[in-house]
Motif scaffolding. Sequence first.
Motif, PDB file in Angstrom:
ATOM      1  N   VAL A 107       5.011  -1.226  -9.219  1.00  0.00           N
ATOM      2  CA  VAL A 107       5.109  -0.690  -7.867  1.00  0.00           C
ATOM      3  C   VAL A 107       6.518  -0.139  -7.694  1.00  0.00           C
ATOM      4  O   VAL A 107       7.502  -0.815  -7.980  1.00  0.00           O
ATOM      5  CB  VAL A 107       4.826  -1.778  -6.805  1.00  0.00           C
ATOM      6  CG1 VAL A 107       5.030  -1.239  -5.409  1.00  0.00           C
ATOM      7  CG2 VAL A 107       3.415  -2.320  -6.962  1.00  0.00           C
ATOM      8  N   THR A 108       6.606   1.110  -7.236  1.00  0.00           N
ATOM      9  CA  THR A 108       7.897   1.752  -7.009  1.00  0.00           C
ATOM     10  C   THR A 108       8.176   1.771  -5.514  1.00  0.00           C
ATOM     11  O   THR A 108       7.341   2.212  -4.729  1.00  0.00           O
ATOM     12  CB  THR A 108       7.888   3.195  -7.551  1.00  0.00           C
ATOM     13  OG1 THR A 108       7.522   3.159  -8.921  1.00  0.00           O
ATOM     14  CG2 THR A 108       9.245   3.841  -7.408  1.00  0.00           C
ATOM     15  N   GLU A 144       0.860  -1.171   0.000  1.00  0.00           N
ATOM     16  CA  GLU A 144       0.000   0.000   0.000  1.00  0.00           C
ATOM     17  C   GLU A 144       0.900   1.225   0.000  1.00  0.00           C
ATOM     18  O   GLU A 144       2.030   1.164   0.487  1.00  0.00           O
ATOM     19  CB  GLU A 144      -0.889   0.025   1.239  1.00  0.00           C
ATOM     20  CG  GLU A 144      -1.902  -1.093   1.288  1.00  0.00           C
ATOM     21  CD  GLU A 144      -2.740  -1.026   2.545  1.00  0.00           C
ATOM     22  OE1 GLU A 144      -3.940  -0.741   2.418  1.00  0.00           O
ATOM     23  OE2 GLU A 144      -2.190  -1.267   3.634  1.00  0.00           O
ATOM     24  N   LYS A 145       0.429   2.324  -0.518  1.00  0.00           N
ATOM     25  CA  LYS A 145       1.251   3.524  -0.586  1.00  0.00           C
ATOM     26  C   LYS A 145       1.647   3.957   0.823  1.00  0.00           C
ATOM     27  O   LYS A 145       0.808   4.099   1.703  1.00  0.00           O
ATOM     28  CB  LYS A 145       0.502   4.648  -1.298  1.00  0.00           C
ATOM     29  CG  LYS A 145       1.374   5.826  -1.596  1.00  0.00           C
ATOM     30  CD  LYS A 145       0.695   6.814  -2.497  1.00  0.00           C
ATOM     31  CE  LYS A 145       1.660   7.943  -2.799  1.00  0.00           C
ATOM     32  NZ  LYS A 145       1.075   8.898  -3.725  1.00  0.00           N
ATOM     33  N   GLY A 146       2.942   4.127   1.036  1.00  0.00           N
ATOM     34  CA  GLY A 146       3.460   4.532   2.338  1.00  0.00           C
ATOM     35  C   GLY A 146       3.790   3.384   3.271  1.00  0.00           C
ATOM     36  O   GLY A 146       4.335   3.600   4.346  1.00  0.00           O
ATOM     37  N   THR A 174      10.163   1.104   1.406  1.00  0.00           N
ATOM     38  CA  THR A 174       8.952   1.904   1.549  1.00  0.00           C
ATOM     39  C   THR A 174       8.267   2.010   0.197  1.00  0.00           C
ATOM     40  O   THR A 174       8.911   2.390  -0.786  1.00  0.00           O
ATOM     41  CB  THR A 174       9.291   3.310   2.083  1.00  0.00           C
ATOM     42  OG1 THR A 174      10.029   3.174   3.299  1.00  0.00           O
ATOM     43  CG2 THR A 174       8.020   4.088   2.356  1.00  0.00           C
ATOM     44  N   VAL A 175       6.992   1.681   0.160  1.00  0.00           N
ATOM     45  CA  VAL A 175       6.231   1.758  -1.095  1.00  0.00           C
ATOM     46  C   VAL A 175       5.908   3.224  -1.369  1.00  0.00           C
ATOM     47  O   VAL A 175       5.290   3.895  -0.558  1.00  0.00           O
ATOM     48  CB  VAL A 175       4.928   0.933  -1.000  1.00  0.00           C
ATOM     49  CG1 VAL A 175       4.142   1.042  -2.288  1.00  0.00           C
ATOM     50  CG2 VAL A 175       5.246  -0.506  -0.673  1.00  0.00           C
ATOM     51  N   GLU A 176       6.376   3.709  -2.530  1.00  0.00           N
ATOM     52  CA  GLU A 176       6.144   5.101  -2.891  1.00  0.00           C
ATOM     53  C   GLU A 176       4.950   5.294  -3.812  1.00  0.00           C
ATOM     54  O   GLU A 176       4.203   6.237  -3.667  1.00  0.00           O
ATOM     55  CB  GLU A 176       7.397   5.686  -3.567  1.00  0.00           C
ATOM     56  CG  GLU A 176       8.540   5.876  -2.623  1.00  0.00           C
ATOM     57  CD  GLU A 176       9.705   6.586  -3.276  1.00  0.00           C
ATOM     58  OE1 GLU A 176       9.862   6.496  -4.506  1.00  0.00           O
ATOM     59  OE2 GLU A 176      10.459   7.237  -2.541  1.00  0.00           O
TER      60      GLU A 176
END
Length: 103
Positions: free
Chosen positions: A59-60, A15-17, A97-99
Amino acid sequence: MYATIEFKSKQYKAEKGAVLTVDKLDAEVGSTIDIDTVLLVSDGDKVTVGTPYVSGAKVTVKVGETFKDKKVLVLKYKAKKDYHRVIGHRQQYTTVTVEDIKF
């Protein structure tokens, strides 16, 4: 929005963040990695499942610190043979960390 990714033969929910703990990476701290092995993408209403991967999804993640996990002790013992060994192991992990999740 979240995605299920496959990274280094393991699956993670991104998930983002979110901060994920993955096996050790040989990348510099602060660098970014694009992961294109996305198995599932959900934006709240619509769920897209890949066969086996979702085409065009990416996914970055940003690489964080590398650390060692707590020590795991393995004891080998053979009864009546006066044989015993204690072996320790500390697995190395890296935080990422998912950006961004692009779909």
